[in-house]
Enzyme design. Structure first.
Site, mmCIF file in Angstrom:
data_model
loop_
_atom_site.group_PDB
_atom_site.id
_atom_site.type_symbol
_atom_site.label_atom_id
_atom_site.label_comp_id
_atom_site.label_asym_id
_atom_site.label_seq_id
_atom_site.Cartn_x
_atom_site.Cartn_y
_atom_site.Cartn_z
ATOM 1 N N HIS A 183 45.338 73.641 -75.622
ATOM 2 C CA HIS A 183 45.044 75.024 -75.256
ATOM 3 C C HIS A 183 46.261 75.887 -75.560
ATOM 4 C CE1 HIS A 183 41.405 74.650 -72.330
ATOM 5 N NE2 HIS A 183 41.278 73.870 -73.384
ATOM 6 N N GLY A 184 46.039 77.195 -75.698
ATOM 7 C CA GLY A 184 47.150 78.094 -75.979
ATOM 8 C C GLY A 184 47.746 77.828 -77.343
ATOM 9 N N ASP A 227 37.580 74.438 -65.840
ATOM 10 C CA ASP A 227 39.013 74.641 -65.633
ATOM 11 C C ASP A 227 39.258 74.886 -64.152
ATOM 12 O OD1 ASP A 227 41.635 75.315 -65.483
ATOM 13 O OD2 ASP A 227 41.551 77.005 -66.878
ATOM 14 N N ASP A 253 34.061 78.027 -72.820
ATOM 15 C CA ASP A 253 35.481 77.954 -72.492
ATOM 16 C C ASP A 253 35.696 78.022 -70.978
ATOM 17 O OD1 ASP A 253 38.117 77.682 -73.236
ATOM 18 O OD2 ASP A 253 38.347 79.708 -74.037
ATOM 19 N N HIS A 295 48.560 80.311 -72.840
ATOM 20 C CA HIS A 295 47.534 81.163 -73.437
ATOM 21 C C HIS A 295 48.153 82.487 -73.867
ATOM 22 C CE1 HIS A 295 44.622 78.741 -70.816
ATOM 23 N NE2 HIS A 295 44.315 78.465 -72.065
ATOM 24 N N GLY A 296 47.709 82.989 -75.018
ATOM 25 C CA GLY A 296 48.221 84.262 -75.509
ATOM 26 C C GLY A 296 49.498 84.070 -76.299
#
Length: 361
Positions: free
Chosen positions: A266-267, A145, A110, A227-228
């Site tokens: 993503h996320g 990233d 990742d 994210h999260g």
């Protein structure tokens, strides 16, 4: 035709052309493959069981921090030592056990920010050494990233690393634009919402640069994803992914329905089924799922401890008698297993939502 029919290696860790073939199949059949962050043999097992039981392929990935944890919290991470060793250890463990589950597995790493490149360098060195012996890289793919850097530097560094990766037939995932929230090594929690959207022109500039090297790459573009899980999130706009595909198709003189880009979501934790389906219909082939799995793993262990607390206070003595032993209750194989089961259940839900379930039938 089941997904395994397009693969030369039907079970275990797949690499090279098989990774592309699997993503091509996913794009054609409009499903995405969950990418599960693993931090231990226990979380690996939870993910593999869910995929096997639902006849689905799966992506297992280690983050920088997760890899360090895999190595052991007592191992120094100076110079990314623990993260390098932990990711390599996880890779060998997954390679050894994955064939027993009878499903294809993509072995991935990742987010790697610029400051974490020594970790990437260590893994790539291990890939090249493995390739020299076995004719394939240790990992199926890696992610860079560099979204904190300028687009020019981001793409330039990706070209540099991808040129090296292509020689060992390895897939690259890169991120362009800013995904909100926080993920290992990259914190964008303070980013304003208007910066959480990539433009079609920028996405295509990535394709233009990397496609000269190899077709084996995917793009994690920003479309308001975070994210999260937060009470107040940015406005997710998965329809933007369609504009990325349309623009790329036009530039490449292809039909819009060809969807030339391999896109990544993503996320994914906390997003709606509708948003997932829209994104998948526009060519998303991989969805990251970490936060939800962390909470699911905790919930099984938490509930077990709360339900069995009278059997967990002392080695001997419980409601059935003061001399009754409690070993069968506090044995880690019992309560850790509860976390595996609830994590596996959450992944099963994702496999259903992402339309992955039954892809191997």
């Amino acid at each position: 035709m089941p997904a395994q029919d397009v693969l030369t290696r039907k079970t275990g860790v797949i690499v090279g052309d098989d990774v592309k073939a699997l993503f091509d199949y996913a794009k054609e059949h409009k499903f995405a493959i969950p990418a599960i962050n693993v931090t231990s043999s226990s979380t690996v097992v939870a993910a593999l069981e869910a995929a096997r039981d639902n006849k689905s392929p799966i992506i297992l990935q280690t983050s920088n921090g997760g890899a360090a944890y895999f190595a052991g919290k007592g191992v120094s991470n100076e110079g990314q030592n623990a993260s390098i060793r932990g990711s390599i250890a996880a890779a060998h463990y997954i390679r050894s056990i994955a064939p027993a589950y009878g499903i294809p597995v993509v072995l991935h790493t990742d987010h790697c920010a610029k400051k974490l490149l020594p970790w990437f360098d260590g893994m790539l060195k291990a890939d090249e050494e493995y390739f020299a012996k076995h004719g394939e890289p240790l990992f199926s793919s890696h992610m860079l990233d560099l979204s904190e850097e300028t687009d020019e530097e981001n793409i330039g560094l990706c070209v540099k690393y991808f040129t090296r990766m292509a020689k060992i037939h390895q897939w690259l995932e890169m991120e362009i634009g800013i995904t909100g929230g926080e993920e290992d090594g990259v914190n964008n929690e303070g980013t304003s919402n208007d910066k959480l959207y990539t433009t079609p022109e920028t996405v295509f500039s990535v394709h233009e640069a990397l496609s000269k090297i190899s077709p084996n790459f995917s793009i994690a573009s920003a479309f308001g994803n975070v994210h999260g899980v937060y009470k107040i999130a940015a406005a997710l706009k998965p329809e933007l992914l369609g504009t990325f595909q349309d623009y790329a198709a036009k530039q490449l003189n292809k039909k819009a329905e060809d969807k030339p880009l391999y896109l990544v979501f993503h996320g994914g934790s906390g997003s709606s089924t509708k948003d997932f389906h829209t994104a998948i219909d526009f060519g998303v082939v991989k969805v990251n799922l970490d936060t939800d799995c962390q909470f699911a793993y905790l919930s099984g262990i938490r509930d077990y401890v709360l339900n069995k607390k009278d059997y967990l206070m002392t080695p001997v003595g419980n409601p059935t008698g003061e001399d009754s032993p409690n070993k069968k209750y506090y044995d880690p194989r019992v309560w850790v297993r509860e976390g595996e089961k609830t994590m596996s259940k959450r992944i099963t839900q994702a496999l259903e939502i992402f339309r992955t379930k039954g892809a191997l039938e």
